[in-house]
Design a protein around this motif. Sequence first.
Motif, short mmCIF file in Angstrom:
data_model
loop_
_atom_site.label_atom_id
_atom_site.label_comp_id
_atom_site.label_asym_id
_atom_site.label_seq_id
_atom_site.Cartn_x
_atom_site.Cartn_y
_atom_site.Cartn_z
N ARG A 216 35.63 36.45 -3.53
CA ARG A 216 35.77 37.16 -2.30
C ARG A 216 34.52 37.51 -1.64
N GLY A 217 34.12 37.93 -0.34
CA GLY A 217 32.57 38.96 -0.37
C GLY A 217 31.35 38.42 -0.55
N HIS A 218 30.31 38.97 -0.33
CA HIS A 218 29.01 38.73 -1.37
C HIS A 218 28.78 38.68 -2.79
N ASP A 219 27.88 37.68 -3.49
CA ASP A 219 28.07 38.03 -4.42
C ASP A 219 26.56 37.48 -5.01
N PRO A 220 25.85 38.46 -4.87
CA PRO A 220 24.63 38.32 -5.19
C PRO A 220 23.53 37.82 -6.32
N ASN A 221 24.57 36.89 -7.13
CA ASN A 221 24.03 36.10 -8.58
C ASN A 221 25.70 35.42 -8.50
N PRO A 222 25.70 34.72 -8.12
CA PRO A 222 27.00 33.98 -8.13
C PRO A 222 27.18 32.73 -9.10
N THR A 223 25.86 31.88 -9.80
CA THR A 223 25.25 31.17 -10.26
C THR A 223 25.52 32.43 -11.87
N ASN A 224 25.15 33.77 -11.78
CA ASN A 224 24.60 34.09 -12.88
C ASN A 224 25.42 34.43 -14.31
N PRO A 225 25.78 33.24 -15.46
CA PRO A 225 27.18 33.45 -16.26
C PRO A 225 27.06 35.39 -16.81
N LYS A 226 25.44 36.20 -16.75
CA LYS A 226 25.84 36.84 -17.18
C LYS A 226 26.52 38.16 -16.42
N PHE A 227 26.01 37.92 -15.25
CA PHE A 227 26.13 38.86 -14.32
C PHE A 227 27.87 38.88 -14.30
N HIS A 228 28.28 37.32 -14.80
CA HIS A 228 30.12 37.54 -14.14
C HIS A 228 30.38 37.75 -15.21
N ALA A 229 29.55 37.88 -16.62
CA ALA A 229 30.16 38.64 -18.14
C ALA A 229 30.34 40.58 -17.99
N LEU A 230 29.17 40.83 -16.83
CA LEU A 230 29.30 42.28 -17.11
C LEU A 230 30.32 42.65 -15.51
N ASN A 231 30.66 42.21 -14.90
CA ASN A 231 31.53 41.85 -14.27
C ASN A 231 32.85 42.31 -14.87
N GLN A 232 33.25 41.42 -15.60
CA GLN A 232 34.71 41.00 -16.10
C GLN A 232 34.98 42.17 -17.15
N ALA A 233 33.48 42.83 -17.85
CA ALA A 233 34.11 44.06 -18.54
C ALA A 233 34.02 45.40 -18.18
N LEU A 234 33.34 45.23 -16.83
CA LEU A 234 34.17 46.52 -15.79
C LEU A 234 35.41 46.52 -15.70
N VAL A 235 35.59 45.13 -14.90
CA VAL A 235 37.01 45.25 -14.76
C VAL A 235 37.86 45.73 -16.01
N GLN A 236 37.32 45.57 -16.99
CA GLN A 236 38.25 46.06 -18.54
C GLN A 236 38.50 46.99 -18.32
N LEU A 237 37.34 47.87 -18.40
CA LEU A 237 37.06 48.70 -18.25
C LEU A 237 37.59 49.65 -17.05
N ILE A 238 38.03 49.20 -16.11
CA ILE A 238 38.88 50.38 -14.97
C ILE A 238 40.04 50.24 -15.35
N GLU A 239 40.18 49.29 -15.80
CA GLU A 239 41.73 49.28 -15.80
C GLU A 239 42.85 49.51 -17.28
N GLU A 240 41.56 49.42 -18.27
CA GLU A 240 41.99 50.16 -18.92
C GLU A 240 42.11 51.62 -18.95
N HIS A 241 41.07 51.91 -18.28
CA HIS A 241 41.38 53.12 -17.57
C HIS A 241 40.99 54.17 -16.69
N PRO A 242 42.43 53.93 -16.28
CA PRO A 242 42.86 54.08 -14.31
C PRO A 242 42.70 55.63 -13.80
N LEU A 243 41.69 55.67 -14.33
CA LEU A 243 41.35 57.47 -14.69
C LEU A 243 40.81 57.68 -13.05
N VAL A 244 40.01 56.59 -12.29
CA VAL A 244 39.86 57.55 -10.21
C VAL A 244 40.59 57.02 -9.62
N SER A 245 41.05 57.52 -8.26
CA SER A 245 41.29 57.12 -6.97
C SER A 245 41.13 58.25 -6.18
#
Length: 291
Positions: A216-245
């Motif tokens: 949802r929302g604005h995706d500046p690179n919706p068709t770039n698989p590398k961009f999607h892979a970076l998103n998933q890596a960031l998601v995994q990092l935040i999910e595994e280390h829930p340090l920030v609120s």
Amino acid sequence: MRYAVLVTGPAGSGKTTFANAFMTHLQTLKRSANLVNLDPAVSDASYEYQPAIDIKELVSLEDVMSELNYGPNGGLVYCFEYLLQNMDWLEEELGGYDDDYLIVDCPGQIELYTHHPFLPTLVQNLQRLGIRTCAVYLIESQFMEDKYKFFSGVLSAMSAMVNLEVPWINVMSKMDLVTNNSQDDPSISLPRNGVRTQKDIARYLDPDPLLLASHRGHDPNPTNPKFHALNQALVQLIEEHPLVSFLPLDLTSPDSIETVVSHIDYTMQYGEDEEPKEPKDLDEGDFSDDI
């Protein structure tokens, strides 16, 4: 016991304004507090209170730029390195404040929080002097325009937390600039008419990694698989280390300031002769609506 609160965060996040409000709040409570300025570029007019300790008495950015022909960034780095070489000056200045609450207004150069040795060395010296220390990291709510900028802020906060290794509180500042419009669609990532709404911001107070993975929302690179892979890596990092609120900070609301101060007190266990106190309950009001 002495206490030091490092007010940190990127430039423009409201550090000096928060430091002023923090001082006012503590004085209202009849608590002894002193302001410490460690930003050699800040204007004297920015402070409502005269700093008890001011780095500009040791070195100022204006002098460095004029005498050494440095630019602003190079001059700031020089100032901090000069302070590192003269920590005995700071130690001597701190020696005159016993049983005080020190509010340390830090500079806004992000590299100081991520990889420069200045702040970690400062923390080590404060702890060596027996000063109980914590840090407050401010991120401006108006810059949380979409999930990508938000997670950039989360990662910068995580990097600073790891670098400083002290008790840490993250604050989303300038919430008074956020409108209260419960009719807005909470799925919208970008501000309507350039104005953030509370329901837009609320979902960012307690980070949900799925925000970044969402389509949802604005995706500046919706068709770039590398961009999607970076998103998933960031998601995994935040999910595994829930340090920030984040705690929301509205400087027009005494209750909001009290909530942040109570969390700071609890983090440092202010008043060692007293029983440990739970922080004031966070009442997000409209921020906690269904998001």
